[in-house]
Design a protein around this motif. Structure first.
Motif, PDB file in Angstrom:
ATOM      1  N   PHE A  20       0.815  -1.209   0.000  1.00  0.00           N
ATOM      2  CA  PHE A  20       0.000   0.000   0.000  1.00  0.00           C
ATOM      3  C   PHE A  20       0.853   1.265   0.000  1.00  0.00           C
ATOM      4  O   PHE A  20       0.352   2.355  -0.245  1.00  0.00           O
ATOM      5  N   VAL A  21       2.137   1.135   0.309  1.00  0.00           N
ATOM      6  CA  VAL A  21       3.053   2.269   0.300  1.00  0.00           C
ATOM      7  C   VAL A  21       3.626   2.393  -1.112  1.00  0.00           C
ATOM      8  O   VAL A  21       4.173   1.428  -1.658  1.00  0.00           O
ATOM      9  N   ALA A  22       3.496   3.584  -1.699  1.00  0.00           N
ATOM     10  CA  ALA A  22       3.883   3.786  -3.105  1.00  0.00           C
ATOM     11  C   ALA A  22       5.327   3.397  -3.390  1.00  0.00           C
ATOM     12  O   ALA A  22       5.623   2.836  -4.446  1.00  0.00           O
ATOM     13  N   ALA A  23       6.229   3.678  -2.487  1.00  0.00           N
ATOM     14  CA  ALA A  23       7.645   3.412  -2.729  1.00  0.00           C
ATOM     15  C   ALA A  23       8.063   1.982  -2.414  1.00  0.00           C
ATOM     16  O   ALA A  23       9.214   1.612  -2.653  1.00  0.00           O
ATOM     17  N   CYS A  24       7.165   1.169  -1.908  1.00  0.00           N
ATOM     18  CA  CYS A  24       7.520  -0.196  -1.523  1.00  0.00           C
ATOM     19  C   CYS A  24       7.760  -1.064  -2.762  1.00  0.00           C
ATOM     20  O   CYS A  24       6.948  -1.078  -3.688  1.00  0.00           O
ATOM     21  N   PRO A  25       8.856  -1.809  -2.794  1.00  0.00           N
ATOM     22  CA  PRO A  25       9.140  -2.660  -3.954  1.00  0.00           C
ATOM     23  C   PRO A  25       8.108  -3.769  -4.174  1.00  0.00           C
ATOM     24  O   PRO A  25       7.992  -4.292  -5.275  1.00  0.00           O
ATOM     25  N   THR A  26       7.353  -4.116  -3.154  1.00  0.00           N
ATOM     26  CA  THR A  26       6.337  -5.147  -3.354  1.00  0.00           C
ATOM     27  C   THR A  26       5.243  -4.657  -4.294  1.00  0.00           C
ATOM     28  O   THR A  26       4.582  -5.464  -4.942  1.00  0.00           O
ATOM     29  N   ARG A  27       5.058  -3.348  -4.388  1.00  0.00           N
ATOM     30  CA  ARG A  27       4.036  -2.827  -5.295  1.00  0.00           C
ATOM     31  C   ARG A  27       4.396  -3.167  -6.746  1.00  0.00           C
ATOM     32  O   ARG A  27       3.538  -3.542  -7.526  1.00  0.00           O
ATOM     33  N   GLN A  28       5.663  -3.037  -7.109  1.00  0.00           N
ATOM     34  CA  GLN A  28       6.089  -3.385  -8.465  1.00  0.00           C
ATOM     35  C   GLN A  28       5.908  -4.880  -8.720  1.00  0.00           C
ATOM     36  O   GLN A  28       5.427  -5.281  -9.782  1.00  0.00           O
ATOM     37  N   LEU A  29       6.256  -5.701  -7.752  1.00  0.00           N
ATOM     38  CA  LEU A  29       6.067  -7.145  -7.915  1.00  0.00           C
ATOM     39  C   LEU A  29       4.585  -7.485  -8.026  1.00  0.00           C
ATOM     40  O   LEU A  29       4.188  -8.308  -8.856  1.00  0.00           O
ATOM     41  N   PHE A  30       3.765  -6.824  -7.223  1.00  0.00           N
ATOM     42  CA  PHE A  30       2.320  -7.029  -7.296  1.00  0.00           C
ATOM     43  C   PHE A  30       1.801  -6.665  -8.686  1.00  0.00           C
ATOM     44  O   PHE A  30       0.980  -7.382  -9.265  1.00  0.00           O
ATOM     45  N   ALA A  31       2.291  -5.560  -9.240  1.00  0.00           N
ATOM     46  CA  ALA A  31       1.893  -5.155 -10.594  1.00  0.00           C
ATOM     47  C   ALA A  31       2.324  -6.200 -11.614  1.00  0.00           C
ATOM     48  O   ALA A  31       1.573  -6.531 -12.540  1.00  0.00           O
ATOM     49  N   THR A  32       3.506  -6.748 -11.458  1.00  0.00           N
ATOM     50  CA  THR A  32       3.997  -7.764 -12.391  1.00  0.00           C
ATOM     51  C   THR A  32       3.130  -9.009 -12.360  1.00  0.00           C
ATOM     52  O   THR A  32       2.669  -9.477 -13.394  1.00  0.00           O
ATOM     53  N   ILE A  33       2.876  -9.543 -11.169  1.00  0.00           N
ATOM     54  CA  ILE A  33       2.151 -10.819 -11.113  1.00  0.00           C
ATOM     55  C   ILE A  33       0.664 -10.659 -11.386  1.00  0.00           C
ATOM     56  O   ILE A  33      -0.019 -11.641 -11.657  1.00  0.00           O
ATOM     57  N   SER A  34       0.153  -9.431 -11.368  1.00  0.00           N
ATOM     58  CA  SER A  34      -1.262  -9.238 -11.681  1.00  0.00           C
ATOM     59  C   SER A  34      -1.494  -8.980 -13.168  1.00  0.00           C
ATOM     60  O   SER A  34      -2.635  -8.851 -13.597  1.00  0.00           O
ATOM     61  N   ASP A  35      -0.440  -8.954 -13.960  1.00  0.00           N
ATOM     62  CA  ASP A  35      -0.568  -8.783 -15.408  1.00  0.00           C
ATOM     63  C   ASP A  35      -1.227 -10.022 -16.025  1.00  0.00           C
ATOM     64  O   ASP A  35      -0.897 -11.147 -15.656  1.00  0.00           O
ATOM     65  N   LYS A  36      -2.148  -9.794 -16.959  1.00  0.00           N
ATOM     66  CA  LYS A  36      -2.882 -10.938 -17.534  1.00  0.00           C
ATOM     67  C   LYS A  36      -1.971 -11.921 -18.248  1.00  0.00           C
ATOM     68  O   LYS A  36      -2.187 -13.129 -18.173  1.00  0.00           O
ATOM     69  N   TRP A  37      -0.948 -11.425 -18.932  1.00  0.00           N
ATOM     70  CA  TRP A  37      -0.065 -12.348 -19.660  1.00  0.00           C
ATOM     71  C   TRP A  37       0.774 -13.163 -18.696  1.00  0.00           C
ATOM     72  O   TRP A  37       1.036 -14.342 -18.929  1.00  0.00           O
ATOM     73  N   VAL A  38       1.196 -12.572 -17.586  1.00  0.00           N
ATOM     74  CA  VAL A  38       1.975 -13.296 -16.586  1.00  0.00           C
ATOM     75  C   VAL A  38       1.155 -14.465 -16.045  1.00  0.00           C
ATOM     76  O   VAL A  38       1.638 -15.598 -15.977  1.00  0.00           O
ATOM     77  N   GLY A  39      -0.087 -14.206 -15.666  1.00  0.00           N
ATOM     78  CA  GLY A  39      -0.938 -15.277 -15.148  1.00  0.00           C
ATOM     79  C   GLY A  39      -1.119 -16.396 -16.147  1.00  0.00           C
ATOM     80  O   GLY A  39      -1.037 -17.573 -15.796  1.00  0.00           O
ATOM     81  N   LEU A  40      -1.352 -16.027 -17.397  1.00  0.00           N
ATOM     82  CA  LEU A  40      -1.560 -17.056 -18.421  1.00  0.00           C
ATOM     83  C   LEU A  40      -0.292 -17.850 -18.700  1.00  0.00           C
ATOM     84  O   LEU A  40      -0.339 -19.070 -18.889  1.00  0.00           O
ATOM     85  N   VAL A  41       0.866 -17.188 -18.706  1.00  0.00           N
ATOM     86  CA  VAL A  41       2.131 -17.910 -18.925  1.00  0.00           C
ATOM     87  C   VAL A  41       2.387 -18.872 -17.766  1.00  0.00           C
ATOM     88  O   VAL A  41       2.745 -20.036 -17.990  1.00  0.00           O
ATOM     89  N   LEU A  42       2.178 -18.418 -16.538  1.00  0.00           N
ATOM     90  CA  LEU A  42       2.413 -19.300 -15.392  1.00  0.00           C
ATOM     91  C   LEU A  42       1.495 -20.521 -15.427  1.00  0.00           C
ATOM     92  O   LEU A  42       1.939 -21.644 -15.177  1.00  0.00           O
ATOM     93  N   VAL A  43       0.237 -20.322 -15.760  1.00  0.00           N
ATOM     94  CA  VAL A  43      -0.692 -21.449 -15.848  1.00  0.00           C
ATOM     95  C   VAL A  43      -0.305 -22.369 -17.011  1.00  0.00           C
ATOM     96  O   VAL A  43      -0.356 -23.595 -16.888  1.00  0.00           O
ATOM     97  N   ALA A  44       0.134 -21.781 -18.125  1.00  0.00           N
ATOM     98  CA  ALA A  44       0.526 -22.581 -19.294  1.00  0.00           C
ATOM     99  C   ALA A  44       1.748 -23.454 -19.000  1.00  0.00           C
ATOM    100  O   ALA A  44       1.902 -24.526 -19.577  1.00  0.00           O
ATOM    101  N   LEU A  45       2.619 -22.998 -18.100  1.00  0.00           N
ATOM    102  CA  LEU A  45       3.834 -23.753 -17.783  1.00  0.00           C
ATOM    103  C   LEU A  45       3.640 -24.754 -16.648  1.00  0.00           C
ATOM    104  O   LEU A  45       4.566 -25.467 -16.284  1.00  0.00           O
ATOM    105  N   ALA A  46       2.451 -24.835 -16.107  1.00  0.00           N
ATOM    106  CA  ALA A  46       2.207 -25.700 -14.950  1.00  0.00           C
ATOM    107  C   ALA A  46       2.434 -27.177 -15.249  1.00  0.00           C
ATOM    108  O   ALA A  46       2.858 -27.926 -14.366  1.00  0.00           O
TER     109      ALA A  46
END
Length: 138
Positions: A20-46
């Protein structure tokens, strides 16, 4: 103040992560893993490693540029490995790392939830859009 070891400093730093803190690095990681292509690639590689062309064929609508960016980001973040096998042509396989496999159940749950609730979401959108289009005072 007592001197801390590097491991102690890392452990202390983990306790202050807050997306929830703008400068926190977890926000960038959260943005990465919430991307639609990321989710689909991870599921495709399962089910195991896949070649780039297999991923591209399986994930409808992803451009080659976006797929390349996505797998590079996942590789950089330690969620996917890229293996190159010499030959003609060169073979490139992508696979989930242990950390990527630990994220897979979450992504699968989101995918399953989206597929299972789509009719309800479409109905809610139709109700909302209908109410928004109604003249004021009706």
């Amino acid at each position: 103040m007592a001197t801390q070891s590097a491991a102690q400093r890392r452990a202390a730093a983990k306790t202050v992560y807050n997306a929830f803190v703008a400068a926190c690095p977890t926000r960038q990681l959260f943005a990465t893993i919430s991307d639609k292509w990321v989710g689909l690639v991870l599921v495709a590689l399962a089910d195991g490693p896949r070649r780039y062309g297999e991923l591209n064929a399986l994930i409808a609508g992803v451009s080659s540029k976006m797929l390349t960016q996505t797998v590079r980001t996942l590789e950089r973040d330690g969620l996917v490995t890229r293996s190159v096998t010499a030959g003609v042509p060169v073979r490139v396989d992508y696979a989930l790392t242990p950390m990527g496999r630990s994220l897979f159940p979450v992504m699968l749950a989101v995918k399953d939830w989206a597929e299972g609730h789509l009719d309800e979401v479409l109905a809610a959108r139709a109700r909302y859009d209908g109410a928004a289009a109604a003249p004021a005072g009706s």
